[in-house]
Design a protein around this motif. Structure first.
Motif, mmCIF file in Angstrom:
data_model
loop_
_atom_site.group_PDB
_atom_site.id
_atom_site.type_symbol
_atom_site.label_atom_id
_atom_site.label_comp_id
_atom_site.label_asym_id
_atom_site.label_seq_id
_atom_site.Cartn_x
_atom_site.Cartn_y
_atom_site.Cartn_z
ATOM 1 N N UNK A 76 1.139 -1.295 -0.272
ATOM 2 C CA UNK A 76 0.176 0.037 0.147
ATOM 3 C C UNK A 76 0.943 1.533 -0.193
ATOM 4 N N UNK A 77 2.019 1.515 1.323
ATOM 5 C CA UNK A 77 2.851 2.650 0.514
ATOM 6 C C UNK A 77 3.183 2.857 -1.225
ATOM 7 N N UNK A 78 3.515 1.647 -1.724
ATOM 8 C CA UNK A 78 4.356 1.760 -3.020
ATOM 9 C C UNK A 78 2.803 2.563 -3.579
ATOM 10 N N UNK A 79 1.520 1.638 -3.324
ATOM 11 C CA UNK A 79 0.520 1.634 -4.584
ATOM 12 C C UNK A 79 0.585 3.546 -4.541
ATOM 13 N N UNK A 80 -0.346 3.806 -3.534
ATOM 14 C CA UNK A 80 -0.289 4.652 -2.859
ATOM 15 C C UNK A 80 0.292 5.779 -3.395
#
Length: 161
Positions: A76-80
């Motif tokens: 989620x860190x990467x995709x957000x």
């Protein structure tokens, strides 16, 4: 009563040497991101790397907090971040590497349910599948041709209206 059956298909590469070179590069980026994870409580480190259609590679790692629910997973860190910095770019592929500091993993570790839900939202938004590769610290690498394959009963906007 009727039965509804959905199946998921994964492809498993025995080790990193079996991967195509572009995926191997993405996996190495995920491994490097994993090494920088902030996981002082669980000692479970996860790194993720995304390849965007504009050629950018975005990485993320898990970020814990003493108040456990306040942390954020690597995926989620990467995709957000990708969504905020490159809102019009499509995510083509994602690589994940995960391991416990005190118990190195050699089997593929898939994303958690919350991450699957967040990632499938982007897959739906961009109207194209996101290929996902995931592994432990070393060993086999599993591939799914889409996030929805990992979340066969998808919760999406169609149920909200």
């Amino acid at each position: 009563m009727k039965e509804i059956k959905k199946e998921s298909t994964l492809f498993v590469f025995e080790d990193l040497k079996a991967l195509p070179s572009e995926i191997l590069n993405l996996i190495h980026k995920a491994i490097e991101a994993r090494k920088n994870a902030y996981a002082p409580y669980s000692n479970f480190q996860v790194g993720a790397a995304l390849l965007l259609d504009n050629g950018e590679i975005i990485t993320g790692n898990n970020q814990e907090n003493a108040s456990y629910p306040s942390g954020l997973c690597a995926e989620r860190t990467a995709i957000y971040y990708a969504g905020s910095q490159y809102p019009d770019a499509k995510v083509l592929q994602m690589a994940i590497s995960a391991t416990a500091k005190n118990n190195p993993t050699e089997t593929p570790i898939p994303p958690c349910g919350a991450c699957r839900q967040a990632m499938v939202e982007y897959e739906i938004k961009q109207e194209t599948p996101i290929a996902i590769y995931f592994m432990g610290e070393k060993g086999a690498v599993a591939k799914s041709n889409s996030i929805s394959n990992l979340l066969p009963f998808t919760f999406d906007k169609s149920v909200l209206f």
